[in-house]
Design a protein around this motif. Structure first.
Motif, short mmCIF file in Angstrom:
data_model
loop_
_atom_site.label_atom_id
_atom_site.label_comp_id
_atom_site.label_asym_id
_atom_site.label_seq_id
_atom_site.Cartn_x
_atom_site.Cartn_y
_atom_site.Cartn_z
N ALA A 1 -12.05 -38.07 -33.18
CA ALA A 1 -10.77 -37.85 -32.75
C ALA A 1 -10.98 -36.74 -31.91
CB ALA A 1 -10.32 -37.25 -34.18
N ARG A 2 -10.32 -36.70 -30.72
CA ARG A 2 -9.85 -35.59 -29.98
C ARG A 2 -8.61 -35.64 -29.36
NH1 ARG A 2 -13.34 -35.37 -24.20
NH2 ARG A 2 -11.74 -36.84 -23.64
N HIS A 3 -7.77 -34.43 -29.79
CA HIS A 3 -6.63 -34.37 -29.54
C HIS A 3 -5.68 -35.40 -29.99
CE1 HIS A 3 -7.58 -31.04 -27.04
NE2 HIS A 3 -8.12 -31.81 -25.96
N ALA A 4 -6.05 -35.99 -31.42
CA ALA A 4 -5.60 -37.00 -31.69
C ALA A 4 -4.17 -36.82 -32.28
CB ALA A 4 -6.55 -37.50 -32.94
N ASP A 5 -3.74 -35.47 -32.57
CA ASP A 5 -2.23 -35.30 -32.93
C ASP A 5 -1.35 -34.69 -31.97
OD1 ASP A 5 -2.90 -36.17 -35.72
OD2 ASP A 5 -4.00 -34.41 -36.00
N THR A 6 -1.70 -34.81 -30.93
CA THR A 6 -0.95 -34.24 -29.60
C THR A 6 0.01 -35.37 -29.58
OG1 THR A 6 -2.70 -32.92 -28.83
CG2 THR A 6 -0.85 -33.33 -27.32
N VAL A 7 1.23 -34.96 -29.32
CA VAL A 7 2.45 -35.71 -28.88
C VAL A 7 2.38 -36.08 -27.45
CG1 VAL A 7 4.84 -36.28 -29.09
CG2 VAL A 7 3.74 -35.27 -31.12
#
Length: 367
Positions: free
Chosen positions: A141-147
């Motif tokens: 996961a990389r920046h997986a929760d960035t909208v």
């Protein structure tokens, strides 16, 4: 001695006898008292000692018979007895060992397969999420929760909502109208106003070739029109637990269609439950009769079109605000599903190379 002399000595003898008797009475009395004192002392001491012994041995008398073996245990036996119960919860250190053993068997990407900090830095996509579908284990996961804007990846939700409605036969034809023209980005389409396709073909080219006017026509064809269709898209996102996902149109041309790399994995998983989405999204090419001639369409995902990866569901997307996006449900070794979502590559080639690199990590690391 004359009798008279004896009579004279008689009082003296009587006095001596009385004195002797008096002197002997005192020691006898004292001896009796001492005897009583000594006799009493052992009696009281013995009673006290008996009481103490009885008090000490009372629990043993209650718990076991007199001829029972001693309950004292040596050091090792005592420890063994404490550790004897095996059906209760294990001690905390055993929990930690069990968790470590479980994690050791969890799927993971391996450094010997190229999954290194240096290679991860070479990924072109800004946000990446890779999850093993069978075990729900995130592999990377990389920046997986960035909208971020998701562009035409939105069309997976468009297809889901339209298929859920099942309000019209797939073989009925649907025409493109002026309402389907892109007045936001002014993108071009080979489907001119008046062109018609079956609803099945509209869905086909929307998924395989990311045809915007086909997606718009499907949303307009929905009961209640496009507003009802968009509301249904957002309601479906909430049911899938996609809290940060929002849609304003069916095409993805709006930068307000947003989600995260992690939440898009849920969308891909849901889309895989629809046989038509699986079939149409990974089709390599198709010729369509539009009523205005024949049109040849190809898959917009070059990894799928040229067989560089095997997938059961895929979708690409691009607008200036989002960069190049790609989501896939890869079938590692043809049988193990792993969902890969990539957002925000500056070029389509960067997105393709990321897919190739991740596919190699997966095929080498997983069995």
């Amino acid at each position: 001695m004359p009798f008279a002399s004896r009579l004279r000595l008689l009082p003296s003898l009587l006095a001596l006898i009385v004195a002797a008797l008096a002197a002997g009475a005192v020691p006898a009395s004292a001896h009796a008292a001492a005897h009583r004192s000594v006799a009493e002392r052992p009696h009281h001491a013995t009673a006290t000692k008996k009481k103490r012994v009885a008090h000490k041995t009372k629990p043993a008398h209650r718990s076991m018979p007199a001829d029972a073996p001693s309950t004292k245990l040596s050091g090792p036996k005592r420890r063994t007895k404490r550790a004897k119960p095996r059906h209760g919860p294990p001690p905390a250190p055993q929990h930690a060992v069990h968790a470590s053993a479980k994690n050791a068997h969890a799927p993971r990407l391996l450094a010997r397969c190229g999954f290194t900090p240096a290679s991860r830095k070479q990924l072109f996509s800004h946000a990446v999420y890779v999850v093993d579908e069978n075990t729900h284990t995130p592999l990377y996961a990389r920046h997986a929760d960035t909208v971020a804007p998701i562009a035409s990846v939105s069309k997976l939700m468009t297809a889901i909502v339209w298929l859920d409605s099942a309000h019209a036969p797939l073989q009925q034809r649907l025409s493109v109208t002026a309402a389907d023209l892109d007045t936001l980005k002014f993108t071009h389409s080979r489907l001119g106003v008046g062109a018609s396709l079956t609803r099945a073909n509209m869905l086909h080219v929307a998924l395989m070739s990311s045809e915007n006017r086909a997606a718009s026509a499907l949303s307009r064809d929905y009961p209640g029109g496009q507003p009802a269709f968009i509301a249904a898209m957002n309601a479906k996102a909430r049911r899938l637990g996609m809290k940060h996902t929002h849609f304003v149109n069916a095409t993805g041309l709006s930068p307000q269609n947003v989600s995260t790399a992690r939440e898009l994995a849920s969308l891909v998983r849901a889309a895989d439950g629809y046989p038509l989405i699986r079939r149409y999204s990974i089709d390599h090419e198709e010729r369509m009769a539009t009523g205005q001639g024949q049109l040849q369409y190809v898959n917009s995902n070059r990894l799928v079109r040229y067989g560089q990866v095997r997938a059961s569901v895929q979708k690409t997307g691009f607008i200036n605000e989002s960069g190049h996006n790609m989501v896939m449900r890869m079938m590692v070794h043809g049988r193990r599903p792993v969902i890969v979502t990539m957002l925000g590559s500056a070029t389509p080639e960067g997105s393709r190379l990321d897919g190739v690199r991740i596919a190699h990590w997966l095929s080498c690391s997983l069995r």
